[in-house]
Design a protein around this motif. Structure first.
Motif, short mmCIF file in Angstrom:
data_model
loop_
_atom_site.label_atom_id
_atom_site.label_comp_id
_atom_site.label_asym_id
_atom_site.label_seq_id
_atom_site.Cartn_x
_atom_site.Cartn_y
_atom_site.Cartn_z
N GLN A 56 0.82 -1.21 0.00
CA GLN A 56 0.00 0.00 0.00
C GLN A 56 0.86 1.27 0.00
OE1 GLN A 56 -3.27 0.64 -0.37
NE2 GLN A 56 -3.61 -1.54 -0.81
N PRO A 57 1.93 1.35 0.81
CA PRO A 57 2.78 2.55 0.73
C PRO A 57 3.39 2.75 -0.66
CG PRO A 57 3.21 1.38 2.78
CD PRO A 57 2.32 0.50 1.96
N GLU A 58 3.80 1.66 -1.33
CA GLU A 58 4.37 1.80 -2.68
C GLU A 58 3.32 2.28 -3.66
OE1 GLU A 58 7.83 -1.45 -3.34
OE2 GLU A 58 5.88 -2.31 -2.78
N ARG A 59 2.10 1.77 -3.55
CA ARG A 59 1.02 2.22 -4.43
C ARG A 59 0.77 3.71 -4.27
NH1 ARG A 59 -3.71 -2.43 -4.00
NH2 ARG A 59 -2.36 -4.26 -4.30
N LEU A 60 0.73 4.15 -2.99
CA LEU A 60 0.49 5.57 -2.74
C LEU A 60 1.61 6.42 -3.31
CD1 LEU A 60 -1.19 7.80 -1.44
CD2 LEU A 60 0.09 7.43 0.68
N ARG A 61 2.86 6.01 -3.10
CA ARG A 61 3.99 6.80 -3.60
C ARG A 61 3.96 6.93 -5.11
NH1 ARG A 61 8.61 5.14 -6.52
NH2 ARG A 61 8.84 3.32 -5.16
N ARG A 62 3.69 5.84 -5.82
CA ARG A 62 3.64 5.89 -7.29
C ARG A 62 2.45 6.72 -7.77
NH1 ARG A 62 6.86 2.13 -10.09
NH2 ARG A 62 8.08 0.77 -8.71
N ALA A 79 6.44 12.61 4.45
CA ALA A 79 7.65 11.80 4.66
C ALA A 79 8.46 12.30 5.85
CB ALA A 79 8.50 11.79 3.40
N SER A 80 8.32 13.58 6.18
CA SER A 80 9.08 14.15 7.29
C SER A 80 8.27 14.18 8.58
CB SER A 80 9.51 15.58 6.94
OG SER A 80 8.38 16.43 6.82
N PRO A 87 6.89 4.11 10.14
CA PRO A 87 8.08 4.06 9.28
C PRO A 87 7.82 3.45 7.91
CG PRO A 87 8.65 3.41 11.52
CD PRO A 87 7.16 3.57 11.49
N ALA A 88 6.92 2.47 7.79
CA ALA A 88 6.66 1.86 6.49
C ALA A 88 6.19 2.89 5.47
CB ALA A 88 5.60 0.76 6.64
N TRP A 89 5.43 3.87 5.94
CA TRP A 89 4.92 4.91 5.04
C TRP A 89 5.95 6.03 4.82
CZ3 TRP A 89 0.32 4.36 2.51
CH2 TRP A 89 -0.53 3.34 2.96
N THR A 90 6.57 6.51 5.90
CA THR A 90 7.52 7.61 5.73
C THR A 90 8.73 7.19 4.90
OG1 THR A 90 8.56 7.07 7.87
CG2 THR A 90 6.83 8.75 7.88
N GLU A 92 8.84 5.00 2.52
CA GLU A 92 8.46 4.92 1.11
C GLU A 92 8.28 6.31 0.51
OE1 GLU A 92 7.93 3.20 -2.46
OE2 GLU A 92 8.40 2.10 -0.61
N LEU A 93 7.67 7.20 1.26
CA LEU A 93 7.44 8.56 0.75
C LEU A 93 8.74 9.35 0.64
CD1 LEU A 93 4.13 9.49 2.61
CD2 LEU A 93 4.41 8.84 0.22
N GLU A 94 9.77 8.96 1.39
CA GLU A 94 11.07 9.62 1.26
C GLU A 94 11.67 9.42 -0.13
OE1 GLU A 94 13.41 8.06 4.41
OE2 GLU A 94 12.62 9.46 5.93
N LYS A 95 11.18 8.43 -0.87
CA LYS A 95 11.69 8.17 -2.21
C LYS A 95 11.13 9.15 -3.24
CE LYS A 95 11.95 3.22 -1.15
NZ LYS A 95 11.42 1.86 -1.50
N LEU A 96 10.14 9.95 -2.83
CA LEU A 96 9.60 10.95 -3.75
C LEU A 96 10.67 12.00 -4.05
CD1 LEU A 96 6.11 11.55 -2.10
CD2 LEU A 96 6.50 10.59 -4.38
N HIS A 97 10.74 12.44 -5.28
CA HIS A 97 11.69 13.49 -5.64
C HIS A 97 11.01 14.45 -6.60
CE1 HIS A 97 12.30 11.69 -9.63
NE2 HIS A 97 12.31 10.52 -9.00
N SER A 98 11.52 15.66 -6.63
CA SER A 98 10.93 16.71 -7.46
C SER A 98 11.62 16.85 -8.80
CB SER A 98 10.97 18.05 -6.71
OG SER A 98 10.25 17.96 -5.50
N GLN A 99 12.68 16.07 -9.06
CA GLN A 99 13.39 16.19 -10.33
C GLN A 99 12.54 15.57 -11.45
OE1 GLN A 99 16.26 17.94 -10.60
NE2 GLN A 99 15.93 18.35 -8.43
N VAL A 100 12.29 16.36 -12.48
CA VAL A 100 11.48 15.91 -13.61
C VAL A 100 12.17 16.30 -14.91
CG1 VAL A 100 9.32 16.07 -12.33
CG2 VAL A 100 10.14 18.06 -13.60
N SER A 101 11.66 15.78 -15.99
CA SER A 101 12.22 16.15 -17.30
C SER A 101 11.96 17.63 -17.54
CB SER A 101 11.57 15.32 -18.40
OG SER A 101 11.81 13.94 -18.19
#
Length: 543
Positions: A56-62, A79-80, A87-90, A92-101
């Motif tokens: 579920q945390p991976e689904r939400l992050r994607r 994430a913060s 911890p399972a949710w934070t 996973e959400l720490e993997k979010l990044h703002s870098q885009v094409s």
């Protein structure tokens, strides 16, 4: 329902897009609770991965990544917040990044020309069309002014404001639904979280705000050349364009670059900590995202700060509380720690026995020296979550900044102890706050406050008497043993009523009766007064 229908009608296209993405990634609990199951969906593209194999945390992050910058920012905030999520949710959400094409130059150029009032080739002597950074909100280019200064040009991504404003409206409405439909979520203050998110994003959508933030922080270090902030070129700045000095420096995680430059990493770690703590504890305004990309090691053992889209602010009261918290941690004072936590979390009603045990376990687990600040603060917020307490937003921002800064300083110096490094700043601040001069200022402020309260007291008493005469004073109490409390209140009310009548007679009616000089009135008045006093004595004995 009417407001829900209005929101859905105004932003129906975006709402359909959100519902389609959430359902596509199998975030079903959120979809059902927010009533999105019946929203008309858009044609769906099959996700690149089999979502049934994801947690579920991976689904939400994607799903958040697919929803765009507003949701990415919100996910990064969550994430913060280990005080809100496990911890399972934070993690996973720490993997979010703002870098885009990056947005193609052909789409950036018309907007940039409009905002500059001229072609970039006219404004700048040189302009590199390849962005050096591209994030979800803006992208950055290098350029050179005709006067010779090297600059960076930050440009908002076209068409972003309309999408973000629609997202914020929908998310604010979703927060209201969450608070009404999920009573157990009220302690997380979803509407307050949304207000904070909206304020932060609206600030980032106005690059003039970032320029002001830069100069605000730079003013704190005026006269010091070892802490550097970029110069702002206001002539070319606007809501969608920021032109500032390009700072030459090395990222703290560039080990080879730091070694080649011969910088003193321990000294830089100390200077970075001093700068951050001066901003937060002394001035009450600080850089809220001091990650390695926003801190630069410069020649001469100087440290540079960049990117001021988000800053944090702390009131004087909050800064004093922080000093108490740091003192409680250093002294391993579980009671002091518990008191500060209860003060911060406001109206929550935790199990005090459980909280006391948690506080004691916390101080015992962090009794070794040196202390790892990142771990200390993360465990502190986890303790809050496990006791159904949520941290105030301003503190969550500060803790995130401290954890991030601690990680950067440990990259520079693996043995770095931020608590020890903070010692001089904390001692200096406490000496200022609790010196005779500081106490005198507080006493004067308290005196003014008490004078104001005292001046209002006659009016409040008069109002209470009027309400009592009109029978309009209502007391609502919900406690265990309510029958006993009710009887006590009735007796107290009777005593107050009799006391008021007796006092009114003694101060108002009695002098007038005496002035009349009629013996019978005086006799009756004294009988009334005596009976009233006697009744009060009897009530007092029977309480």
């Amino acid at each position: 329902m009417l407001k829900t229908a209005f929101v859905a009608a105004r932003d129906r296209q975006r709402l359909s897009e959100i519902a389609t993405i959430l359902i596509g990634f199998g975030v079903n609990k959120v979809v059902d609770r927010l009533g999105l199951r019946y929203i008309p969906l858009l044609p769906r593209r099959k996700p690149r991965v089999d979502v049934t194999r994801l947690s579920q945390p991976e689904r939400l992050r994607r799903a958040i990544e697919a929803l765009g910058p507003t949701f990415i920012k919100f996910g990064q905030v969550l994430a913060s917040r280990p005080d809100l999520l496990s911890p399972a949710w934070t993690e996973e959400l720490e993997k979010l990044h703002s870098q885009v094409s990056p947005v193609p130059w052909e789409l950036i150029r018309p907007q940039l020309e409009t905002d500059l009032g001229a072609s970039p080739n006219e404004v700048f002597a040189e302009f590199d069309l390849n962005p050096i950074a591209s994030a979800s909100i803006a992208q950055v280019y290098r350029a050179r002014l005709h006067s010779g200064e090297e600059v960076v040009v930050k440009v908002l991504r076209p068409g972003l404001r309309k999408i973000i404003e629609a997202d914020l409206r929908l998310m604010a409405h979703g927060a209201r639904i969450v608070e009404s439909e999920w009573p157990d979520m009220a302690r997380y203050q979803p509407r307050e979280q949304m207000r904070h998110l909206a304020a932060g994003l609206n600030g980032e959508l106005d690059l003039l705000n970032e320029a002001r933030n830069c100069e605000l922080l730079a003013a704190i270090f005026e006269g010091r050349d070892d802490v550097v902030f970029p110069k702002i070129f206001w002539e070319w700045c606007s809501e969608r364009v920021l032109v500032q000095e390009f700072i030459h420096g090395i990222s703290p995680n560039d080990e080879e670059g730091l070694r080649a430059a011969g910088v003193d990493k321990k000294l830089l770690a100390q200077k970075g900590t001093d700068a951050f703590l001066r901003m937060a504890l002394i001035e009450g305004v600080f850089h809220a995202d001091p990650h390695p990309g926003n801190l630069l090691a410069m020649s001469g053992d100087r440290i540079g700060f960049i990117d001021f889209g988000i800053i944090g602010r702390l009131s004087q009261k909050r800064r004093n509380q922080l000093l108490v918290l740091i003192g409680a941690m250093l002294k391993q004072d579980a009671d002091g720690l518990m008191a500060v936590l209860l003060d911060w979390t406001g109206t929550s009603n935790p199990d005090l026995t459980k909280l006391e045990a948690s506080a004691q376990a916390f101080v015992e687990s962090h009794s070794s020296i040196p202390l790892n600040l990142g771990l200390v603060l993360t465990d502190f917020m986890t303790m809050a979550r496990e006791n159904d307490l949520a941290m105030p937003t301003d503190l969550a921002i500060l803790f995130k900044g401290l954890v991030t800064a601690d990680g950067v300083m440990r990259q520079l110096d693996p043995n770095f102890d931020l608590f020890a490094a903070a010692g001089p700043t904390v001692r200096s601040t406490m000496q200022t706050q609790f010196s005779l001069k500081g106490i005198k200022r507080k006493a004067e402020a308290l005196g003014v406050g008490l004078f104001g309260a005292a001046s209002e007291l006659p009016t409040l008493i008069h109002l209470m008497l009027v309400r009592l005469k009109q029978g309009r004073v209502t007391v609502e109490i919900e406690v265990k043993g309510l029958d006993k409390v009710t009887r006590g209140i009735e007796r107290a009310a009777a005593r107050v009523a009799v006391a008021l009548v007796v006092a009114a007679f003694a101060t108002q009616l009695a002098p007038r009766l005496i002035d009349l000089g009629t013996p019978v009135f005086i006799t009756i008045g004294m009988m009334v007064f005596t009976i009233g006093v006697g009744w009060l004595v009897l009530l007092g004995r029977n309480k």
